[in-house]
Design an enzyme around this catalytic site. Structure first.
Site, PDB file in Angstrom:
ATOM      1  N   TYR A 148      36.385 -55.064   1.072  1.00 38.87           N
ATOM      2  CA  TYR A 148      37.244 -54.670   1.888  1.00 38.87           C
ATOM      3  C   TYR A 148      37.987 -54.504   1.215  1.00 38.87           C
ATOM      4  O   TYR A 148      37.976 -53.073  -0.063  1.00 38.87           O
ATOM      5  CB  TYR A 148      37.763 -56.663   0.507  1.00 38.87           C
ATOM      6  CG  TYR A 148      39.162 -57.159   0.650  1.00 38.87           C
ATOM      7  CD1 TYR A 148      39.124 -57.363   2.177  1.00 38.87           C
ATOM      8  CD2 TYR A 148      39.343 -57.146  -0.197  1.00 38.87           C
ATOM      9  CE1 TYR A 148      40.838 -57.864   1.978  1.00 38.87           C
ATOM     10  CE2 TYR A 148      41.467 -57.913  -0.113  1.00 38.87           C
ATOM     11  CZ  TYR A 148      42.077 -58.300   0.445  1.00 38.87           C
ATOM     12  OH  TYR A 148      42.988 -57.884   0.764  1.00 38.87           O
ATOM     13  N   ASP A 241      36.652 -46.618  -2.637  1.00 44.94           N
ATOM     14  CA  ASP A 241      37.885 -47.495  -3.044  1.00 44.94           C
ATOM     15  C   ASP A 241      37.556 -48.626  -5.144  1.00 44.94           C
ATOM     16  O   ASP A 241      36.563 -49.181  -4.462  1.00 44.94           O
ATOM     17  CB  ASP A 241      37.748 -49.303  -1.985  1.00 44.94           C
ATOM     18  CG  ASP A 241      38.867 -50.306  -2.078  1.00 44.94           C
ATOM     19  OD1 ASP A 241      39.507 -49.999  -3.498  1.00 44.94           O
ATOM     20  OD2 ASP A 241      39.225 -51.012  -1.333  1.00 44.94           O
ATOM     21  N   LYS A 269      44.148 -53.611  -9.556  1.00 42.48           N
ATOM     22  CA  LYS A 269      43.685 -53.887 -10.911  1.00 42.48           C
ATOM     23  C   LYS A 269      44.407 -53.139 -11.889  1.00 42.48           C
ATOM     24  O   LYS A 269      45.673 -53.845 -12.453  1.00 42.48           O
ATOM     25  CB  LYS A 269      42.229 -54.382 -10.776  1.00 42.48           C
ATOM     26  CG  LYS A 269      42.592 -55.346  -8.887  1.00 42.48           C
ATOM     27  CD  LYS A 269      41.619 -56.272  -8.694  1.00 42.48           C
ATOM     28  CE  LYS A 269      40.718 -56.529  -7.215  1.00 42.48           C
ATOM     29  NZ  LYS A 269      41.490 -57.690  -7.174  1.00 42.48           N
TER      30      LYS A 269
HETATM   31  C1  LIG Z   1      38.073 -53.419  -3.471  1.00 44.05           C
HETATM   32  C2  LIG Z   1      39.457 -52.986  -2.980  1.00 44.05           C
HETATM   33  N1  LIG Z   1      39.782 -52.969  -2.927  1.00 44.05           N
HETATM   34  C3  LIG Z   1      41.103 -53.435  -1.909  1.00 44.05           C
HETATM   35  C4  LIG Z   1      41.523 -54.498  -2.420  1.00 44.05           C
HETATM   36  C5  LIG Z   1      43.228 -54.345  -2.352  1.00 44.05           C
HETATM   37  O1  LIG Z   1      44.191 -55.165  -3.383  1.00 44.05           O
HETATM   38  P1  LIG Z   1      45.414 -55.592  -3.009  1.00 44.05           P
HETATM   39  O2  LIG Z   1      45.049 -57.445  -3.280  1.00 44.05           O
HETATM   40  O3  LIG Z   1      45.802 -55.200  -4.917  1.00 44.05           O
HETATM   41  O4  LIG Z   1      46.542 -55.514  -2.128  1.00 44.05           O
HETATM   42  C6  LIG Z   1      40.971 -55.448  -3.312  1.00 44.05           C
HETATM   43  C7  LIG Z   1      41.201 -56.623  -3.972  1.00 44.05           C
HETATM   44  O5  LIG Z   1      41.109 -57.642  -4.137  1.00 44.05           O
HETATM   45  C8  LIG Z   1      39.908 -54.795  -3.648  1.00 44.05           C
HETATM   46  O6  LIG Z   1      39.069 -55.904  -3.909  1.00 44.05           O
END
Ligand SMILES: Cc1ncc(COP(=O)(O)O)c(C=O)c1O
Length: 427
Positions: A148, A241, A269
């Site tokens: 994700y 990511d 986060k």
């Molecule tokens: C690996 C990863 N990338 C991107 C995101 C997206 O972040 P946000 O919820 O701050 O938009 C998340 C959200 O949980 C994530 O786990």
């Protein structure tokens, strides 16, 4: 034990919320549909605990989905946020603290010389993709099934049927033409990756180095190295990511733990210490393609928000070698305790420092297809059993648990006691 009468205020709030918030929540997983119950409304948190609207306490393993690595209402974080807030909450102009945070991130994260901050991981991942496209002059992006990267159109793509390489929309409202620029490949599958690369050289491969959005499914030996080599061979950028793994699995995140360096790194986060902050980082030559240094457009009203930056700086300052040692020993104790509480059941616990998943399967999955074959009903019943015993797990098999620095021996013991009861109840 919580009987059906004791969550009366949460129920009333949920009923009200359904009138004004779609599904009663501002982000889908919070609704707890996957575990077949209604959401609890949370009133406050302290350390490793949260307290719901009915005053019930829970050992919290969501910790704002990993943002709160230091636990709830950590005093140093609160003091920093209060002090900064007293000077004004947002200026839409540069501040010294943003520079400090970028310098600290550059000291910690391999390959990061510069940062562009955003308010969410979604925006940061989207920006990383835009940069990779601008840099390579290509449009295609390879991502992995079960990963994700936020909810931007091109990243809400799902694998098409059969051997079709182009992805299809993973949500109504995502244009097929945009999803078609994404290729979704099975995680830990070198052949599938080779097929995707042979079809067309992409602008980027984007990967969570330690995927935690299908539950925690680490890379097989050599897989991250293969991503690095594949990108180098075809001139694509590797985007790591690290929104979850960053500052969590190691001081410098998954890049440090694996030794595999991304060309661009997406952070979030922990970066905001529980307030909204995220970023894309990388070498000067790439980052300076962003406006106003370069021509790739990206902007944000609240980007680099002083409160979030202050919370992030204090949180990173707390994350020293001793903190990582504690996070590792806490997670190990929890993981081993949960595995033993499961007894002979078909349960396997996958963990890394600060992250774990209790999979209801006899062996830990190595890709999304295997993760989907877990006993989701049993996981749901296990979660309901934990909640009834004062432990708040992620309400989905496909999410990771986030122990924090505030979780100590007492919280682990409470958790394991609850887990023994919840497993027993499953029969
Ligand atoms: C690996 C990863 N990338 C991107 C995101 C997206 O972040 P946000 O919820 O701050 O938009 C998340 C959200 O949980 C994530 O786990």
């Amino acid at each position: 034990m919580v009987d059906s009468g004791t969550d009366a205020r949460s129920r009333a709030l949920y009923a009200r919320a359904l009138g004004v918030l779609p599904g009663g929540v501002n982000s889908p997983v919070r609704a707890m549909h996957a575990i077949g119950r209604d959401p609890l409304f949370i009133e406050r948190g302290a350390g490793a605990e949260i307290f719901d609207a009915d005053g019930l306490a829970y050992v919290d393993y969501v910790c704002s989905w990993g943002a709160l690595i230091a636990g709830h209402a950590q005093p140093d974080v609160l003091a920093a946020v209060a002090a900064i807030a007293a000077r004004g909450t947002s200026f839409g102009a540069p501040t010294e603290l943003e520079v400090e945070l970028a310098e600290e991130v550059a000291r910690r994260v391999p390959g990061v010389e510069m940062l562009r901050m955003t308010s969410s991981g979604t925006e940061a991942a989207m920006t990383a993709i835009r940069l990779a496209r601008a840099h390579t002059g290509r449009d295609r992006v390879i991502k992995f099934a079960g990963a994700y990267h936020g909810h931007s159109d091109g990243l809400l793509a799902a694998a098409g049927s059969g051997l079709a390489t182009q992805a299809i929309p993973a949500s109504p409202g995502v244009p097929a033409s945009i999803a078609a620029e994404t290729v979704v490949v099975a995680w830990n599958d070198p052949q599938a990756l080779a097929r995707a690369l042979a079809a067309q050289a992409p602008a980027a491969i984007i990967a969570e180095p330690y995927p935690a959005n299908m539950g925690l499914v680490p890379p097989a030996e050599g897989f991250l190295e293969l991503l690095r080599e594949s990108c180098d061979a075809c001139g694509a950028l590797l985007i790591l990511d690290e929104v979850i793994s960053g500052f969590r699995v190691a001081r410098g995140g998954g890049g440090e733990l694996s030794g595999v360096r991304g060309d661009l790194v997406v952070l979030g986060k922990v970066l905001g210490g529980g307030l909204p902050a995220a970023a894309v980082g990388g070498p000067r030559a790439l980052l300076e393609q962003l406006a106003p240094a370069g021509e790739v457009y990206q902007a944000g009203t609240l980007s680099g928000n002083p409160l979030a930056v202050a919370a992030g700086l204090v949180t990173l300052a707390l994350l020293d070698a001793a903190a990582y040692a504690k996070l590792e020993s806490t997670t190990r104790a929890l993981a081993e305790g949960l595995a033993s509480a499961a007894g002979g059941r078909a349960v396997s616990v996958q963990w890394l420092p600060g992250l774990l998943t209790v999979f209801f399967a006899s062996s830990a999955p190595h890709d999304l297809e295997r993760a989907k074959r877990c006993d989701l009903d049993a996981y749901a019943a296990f979660c309901r059993g934990l909640l009834a015993r004062g432990v708040y797990p992620p309400p989905s098999q496909f999410e990771a648990w986030f122990p924090s620095l505030a979780h100590g021996e007492a919280e682990i013991e409470r958790t394991l006691e609850a887990a023994r009861g919840a497993f027993e109840e499953l029969g």
